[in-house]
Design an enzyme around this catalytic site. Structure first.
Site, mmCIF file in Angstrom:
data_model
loop_
_atom_site.group_PDB
_atom_site.id
_atom_site.type_symbol
_atom_site.label_atom_id
_atom_site.label_comp_id
_atom_site.label_asym_id
_atom_site.label_seq_id
_atom_site.Cartn_x
_atom_site.Cartn_y
_atom_site.Cartn_z
ATOM 1 N N TYR A 91 0.840 -1.203 0.000
ATOM 2 C CA TYR A 91 0.000 0.000 0.000
ATOM 3 C C TYR A 91 0.877 1.256 0.000
ATOM 4 C CZ TYR A 91 -3.635 3.246 1.560
ATOM 5 O OH TYR A 91 -4.511 4.298 1.651
ATOM 6 N N LYS A 111 -17.497 -4.961 16.028
ATOM 7 C CA LYS A 111 -17.249 -5.986 17.052
ATOM 8 C C LYS A 111 -18.064 -5.711 18.313
ATOM 9 C CE LYS A 111 -12.424 -7.254 16.533
ATOM 10 N NZ LYS A 111 -11.127 -7.163 17.203
#
Ligand code: GDP
Length: 317
Positions: free
Chosen positions: A139, A190
């Site tokens: 990246y 989450k």
């Protein structure tokens, strides 16, 4: 008379594209046209498709956001694909922007592509002063080559190409994948699951790393400012100030409180922390915009959680 501008935004359906669409609705100036394109409109990995869509809209200004992005874990798993796909997209967009002679191209780098071993605070010019953190190697080099293209296109062809460099962005319409997202959307999803299942929240790493988180709506305002006003040849950081940097542990507290999660929170230090910190200086930004007020992290998290709850069915998870 206002300058006539046709602004084309690539990656227009991502998190920052979404924020730009929202902010520009209220801030659009007479003479400005804003066009947002996403992966459904054109495959920017293909030069012909890239050329076709750019020639259709003939933008005078381009904000190039399209990229394959992910959190530290996705970046490690897919480092080669991320390098190659992003490079293809960037090569095509740059080539076509030169062909149609855009008046300004602003593309988006990220502070996570700066050298791993560096002095703090980081300033814009340190980009190539050492290798990036291994966790986002592919990246980083795709993004660093954007900076090389900005310079080479400018030096050889006089193209007005430059980059803005945000720190860790978060906000509505992010990718909320538990496995592959950045820390804020990953944890928000989450926490939602743990709350429902009544299970402990497992946070990855030690919680010690520090980050300057920027709310996507704030960043959108700054990017709009940059496409209108920022005319330097060199890149600029778009970030909250150094004093607003927080640890992952502090961040977790805010998310847990704002979500009303009362269960146990566990830090799994067998998982990587990624880079410990990447504190940037906002001296250059503050020279231009000394009074810009950033959204406090708690407010931004609240708004992001609200968006996620309201849009759970369509959210990218
Ligand atoms: P980075 O800023 O490029 O390192 O990317 P991330 O946003 O993915 O990670 C930031 C920090 O949050 C790292 O120290 C991670 O270990 C930590 N972290 C804690 N829990 C999570 C999680 O659920 N997802 C992600 N992506 N990172 C987490």
């Amino acid at each position: 008379m206002e300058e006539k501008m046709t602004v084309l935004v690539t990656g227009g359906s991502g998190m920052l594209g979404y924020a730009l669409q929202k902010v520009i609705k209220e801030k659009k100036r007479p003479g400005e046209e804003w066009i947002f394109i996403g992966s459904k409109d054109a495959d920017l990995r293909e030069i012909d498709e890239t050329r076709t869509i750019f020639e259709k809209h003939m933008p005078t200004h381009v904000i190039h956001l399209a990229a394959i992005v992910g959190g530290v874990f996705k970046n490690m798993k897919n480092t080669c694909d991320i390098l190659l796909t992003n490079q293809k997209i960037n090569l095509n967009v740059y080539q076509v922007c030169k062909e149609i002679k855009v008046k300004k191209l602003i593309s988006c780098l990220s502070t996570c592509v700066y050298p791993d071993k560096i002095t703090y605070p980081i300033t814009e010019s340190m980009l190539h002063d050492g290798p990036p953190h291994p966790s986002n190697f592919g990246y980083s080099f795709a993004k660093r080559s954007i900076d090389a293209m900005n310079k080479c296109y400018r030096w050889q062809y006089g193209c007005p190409f430059v980059s803005v460099i945000p720190t860790s962005i978060y906000g509505p319409n992010d990718i909320f994948s538990v496995e592959d997202a950045h820390v804020i959307p990953g944890l928000i999803n989450k926490v939602r699951m743990c709350k429902r299942a009544n299970t402990p929240l497992v946070v990855w790493g030690t919680g010690k790393p520090l980050r300057q988180f920027i709310f996507s709506y704030d960043l959108a305002q700054l990017v709009i400012w940059a496409i209108r006003e920022y005319d330097e040849e060199d890149n600029i950081f778009l970030s909250v100030d150094e004093k607003d940097e927080i640890s992952i542990r502090e961040l977790v507290e805010v998310i847990v409180e704002e979500y009303g999660f009362k269960g146990e929170v566990v830090f799994d230090d067998t998982k990587t922390d990624g880079q410990y910190k990447k504190t940037v200086s906002t001296a250059k930004l503050r020279k231009y915009l000394p009074d810009f007020k950033f959204t406090p992290i708690r407010e931004g998290i609240r708004e992001t959680i609200r968006w996620f709850e309201d849009n759970y069915d369509i959210a990218r998870t």
